[in-house]
Write an enzyme that holds these catalytic residues in place. Structure first.
Site, PDB file in Angstrom:
ATOM      1  N   TYR A 142      55.520  40.996  43.443  1.00 47.39           N
ATOM      2  CA  TYR A 142      55.580  39.764  44.228  1.00 47.39           C
ATOM      3  C   TYR A 142      55.059  38.625  43.371  1.00 47.39           C
ATOM      4  CZ  TYR A 142      54.574  36.351  47.934  1.00 47.39           C
ATOM      5  OH  TYR A 142      54.534  35.217  48.712  1.00 47.39           O
ATOM      6  N   ASP A 237      52.642  37.390  35.102  1.00 51.78           N
ATOM      7  CA  ASP A 237      52.147  36.751  36.315  1.00 51.78           C
ATOM      8  C   ASP A 237      50.734  37.287  36.563  1.00 51.78           C
ATOM      9  OD1 ASP A 237      53.224  36.496  39.814  1.00 51.78           O
ATOM     10  OD2 ASP A 237      51.390  35.919  38.764  1.00 51.78           O
ATOM     11  N   LYS A 265      44.392  31.796  42.461  1.00 54.20           N
ATOM     12  CA  LYS A 265      43.255  32.518  43.010  1.00 54.20           C
ATOM     13  C   LYS A 265      41.925  32.215  42.310  1.00 54.20           C
ATOM     14  CE  LYS A 265      46.494  36.096  44.530  1.00 54.20           C
ATOM     15  NZ  LYS A 265      46.552  36.049  45.989  1.00 54.20           N
TER      16      LYS A 265
HETATM   17  P1  KE4 Z   1      50.240  31.939  46.223  1.00 50.96           P
HETATM   18  O1  KE4 Z   1      51.449  31.040  46.267  1.00 50.96           O
HETATM   19  O2  KE4 Z   1      50.112  32.761  47.494  1.00 50.96           O
HETATM   20  O3  KE4 Z   1      48.952  31.227  45.844  1.00 50.96           O
HETATM   21  O4  KE4 Z   1      50.470  32.979  45.028  1.00 50.96           O
HETATM   22  C1  KE4 Z   1      51.640  33.747  45.014  1.00 50.96           C
HETATM   23  C2  KE4 Z   1      51.429  34.981  44.160  1.00 50.96           C
HETATM   24  C3  KE4 Z   1      51.979  35.012  42.893  1.00 50.96           C
HETATM   25  N1  KE4 Z   1      51.813  36.084  42.086  1.00 50.96           N
HETATM   26  C4  KE4 Z   1      51.096  37.162  42.491  1.00 50.96           C
HETATM   27  C5  KE4 Z   1      50.932  38.330  41.567  1.00 50.96           C
HETATM   28  C6  KE4 Z   1      50.509  37.174  43.781  1.00 50.96           C
HETATM   29  O5  KE4 Z   1      49.818  38.268  44.191  1.00 50.96           O
HETATM   30  C7  KE4 Z   1      50.674  36.073  44.635  1.00 50.96           C
HETATM   31  C8  KE4 Z   1      50.101  36.021  46.044  1.00 50.96           C
HETATM   32  N2  KE4 Z   1      49.391  37.176  46.465  1.00 50.96           N
HETATM   33  C9  KE4 Z   1      49.378  37.413  47.891  1.00 50.96           C
HETATM   34  C10 KE4 Z   1      48.684  38.752  48.124  1.00 50.96           C
HETATM   35  N3  KE4 Z   1      49.533  39.849  47.862  1.00 50.96           N
HETATM   36  C11 KE4 Z   1      48.722  36.295  48.638  1.00 50.96           C
HETATM   37  C12 KE4 Z   1      48.409  36.587  50.080  1.00 50.96           C
HETATM   38  C13 KE4 Z   1      49.394  35.930  51.011  1.00 50.96           C
HETATM   39  O6  KE4 Z   1      50.608  35.956  50.740  1.00 50.96           O
HETATM   40  O7  KE4 Z   1      48.911  35.428  52.052  1.00 50.96           O
END
Ligand code: KE4
Length: 426
Positions: A142, A237, A265
């Site tokens: 993801y 990523d 994060k």
């Molecule tokens: P954000 O757009 O949510 O800040 O980041 C996206 C993203 C990009 N790359 C990786 C490897 C990520 O894990 C994420 C977002 N992680 C999720 C948890 N699996 C955020 C939690 C959510 O979607 O509410």
């Protein structure tokens, strides 16, 4: 009915699913989500005042635990000078320089407001720099919710039954090719089939959105070689692994060089921050230096930069945090495995540093296919049992547990005691 349930009834009237991000809705675990009022150290408290040991940690940012005084004080100080100027500020230079100093193989940083934005922009840069349209991602990984990455995605897209999202035109989807994590031959096949057309290969160096699945020996090195041979750029990523696996992230931890690296994060200390980073030659193709456009009203926001700078500075000055949280991850994994052995529960535990995940399957999980074989219904029962016992885990199987520096011996032991009871009840 508790106050979380009452609030949730109101929330679903005005927010899709009652939430602002799908995984929080607890749909994968079949109950109303806990509405959290405050957090401190390893703990969160819900609207009914119940305390939980927290392993979500805001999905990764809280590597030092919640409400850390150094970060809180930096934000309180910054707020007094104003919230947003839409102009360059000293802290943006300071945090960019710090990241360049700490992360291997990067010369420049562009701040954005989320991991999604960071990855979306890095892919656009890879396409702009190579003049190629196709990208390779891995099923079950993801990378946020930008159109071209919502193809065979993991995390809540997978858990919610939509690994490929509606609303993304076929004309976009057709450029996103999917390979299998830990299977270099699946990557080679795509590079051969689309020779000279692949702009980038994007990978989570540790897949942490299918549960936690580490790279097989040679996998990341193999991706590097395939990129060098094909002219595709390698994007790590590191929104989860960045500043978590090591101060230098996964590139330092595994010793593999990426061409572009995305962050989120931890670099925001809990505030909305993302970043994409790379060589000067690549990054100076981004506006205003070059033809790849990307912009953002709140990018480099002074308060968010204060939080991120405080957290990264603390991590630089206290490198012992990394051995500490890795040891705690190992302790939790070992303890969970002991509980599994004692109870005969059909569970395996994957752990890398302070990232871990139990899979409700009796066999090893080293690929996405293995991960998908996990019994998500059993995970839901495990989640509910742990929540009842005051332990808050990711409310879905295809996520990670995050251990922070604030989790102490008492919290780890309480977690393991609860897990043994719940495993026995499954
Ligand atoms: P954000 O757009 O949510 O800040 O980041 C996206 C993203 C990009 N790359 C990786 C490897 C990520 O894990 C994420 C977002 N992680 C999720 C948890 N699996 C955020 C939690 C959510 O979607 O509410």
């Amino acid at each position: 009915m508790g106050r979380s349930e009452e609030l949730f009834e109101q929330a679903i009237k005005v927010l899709p699913g009652g939430v602002n991000s799908p995984v929080r809705a607890y749909r994968a675990v079949g109950m109303a989500p806990r509405f959290i009022t405050r957090a401190d150290g390893p703990f969160i408290w819900d609207e009914d005042g119940k305390q939980y040991i927290d392993y979500v940690c805001s999905w990764g940012p809280m590597i030092l635990g919640h409400n850390h005084p150094v970060i809180r004080e930096a934000v309180e100080k910054a707020v007094k000078d104003g919230l947003s100027f839409g102009a360059p500020t000293r802290r943006e230079v300071e945090i960019a320089q710090l990241m360049v100093d700490l992360v291997p193989n990067i010369e420049m940083v562009r701040m954005v407001n989320s991991g999604t934005e960071a990855v979306m922009s890095a892919v656009r840069l890879a396409r702009g720099a190579t003049g190629r349209d196709k990208i390779i991602k891995f099923e079950g990984c993801y990378h946020g919710h930008s159109d071209c990455l919502l193809v065979n995605a993991g995390s809540s897209a997978l858990a919610g039954g939509h690994p490929s999202s509606a609303g993304v035109p076929e004309d976009i989807v057709k450029h996103t090719l999917t390979a299998q994590f830990n299977d270099l031959s699946s990557v080679e096949a795509l590079l051969d089939a689309w020779s000279g057309q692949i702009a980038c290969i994007i990978v989570e160096p540790v897949a942490a959105n299918m549960g936690v699945v580490g790279p097989a020996p040679g996998f990341l090195e193999g991706l590097r070689k395939l990129c060098d041979k094909s002219g595709a750029l390698l994007i790590f990523d590191e929104v989860i692994t960045g500043f978590r696996l090591a101060l230098g992230g996964a590139q330092a931890y595994f010793g593999v060089k990426a061409d572009l690296v995305t962050f989120g994060k931890i670099i925001g200390g809990g505030m909305p921050v993302g970043a994409y980073c790379g060589s000067r030659a690549l990054m100076e193709q981004v506006a205003p230096c070059g033809p790849v456009y990307q912009a953002g009203t709140l990018s480099g926001n002074p308060v968010a930069m204060a939080a991120g700078l405080a957290q990264l500075t603390y991590l630089k000055e206290h490198p012992e945090v990394y051995t500490d949280i890795a040891a705690k991850g190992e302790q939790l994994a070992a303890g969970l495995r002991q509980a599994i052995a004692k109870t005969g529960a059909p569970v395996v535990v994957n752990q890398i540093g302070s990232l871990l995940a139990p899979f409700f399957t009796p066999t090893a999980v080293t690929t996405f296919v293995d991960a998908k074989g996990s019994d998500v219904g059993k995970y839901a029962k495990y989640f509910q049992g742990m929540l009842e016992r005051g332990v808050a885990l990711a409310p879905a199987q295809f996520e990670a547990m995050f251990v922070s520096a604030a989790h102490g011996e008492a919290e780890l032991q309480a977690t393991l005691d609860a897990a043994e009871e719940v495993f026995r009840s499954l």
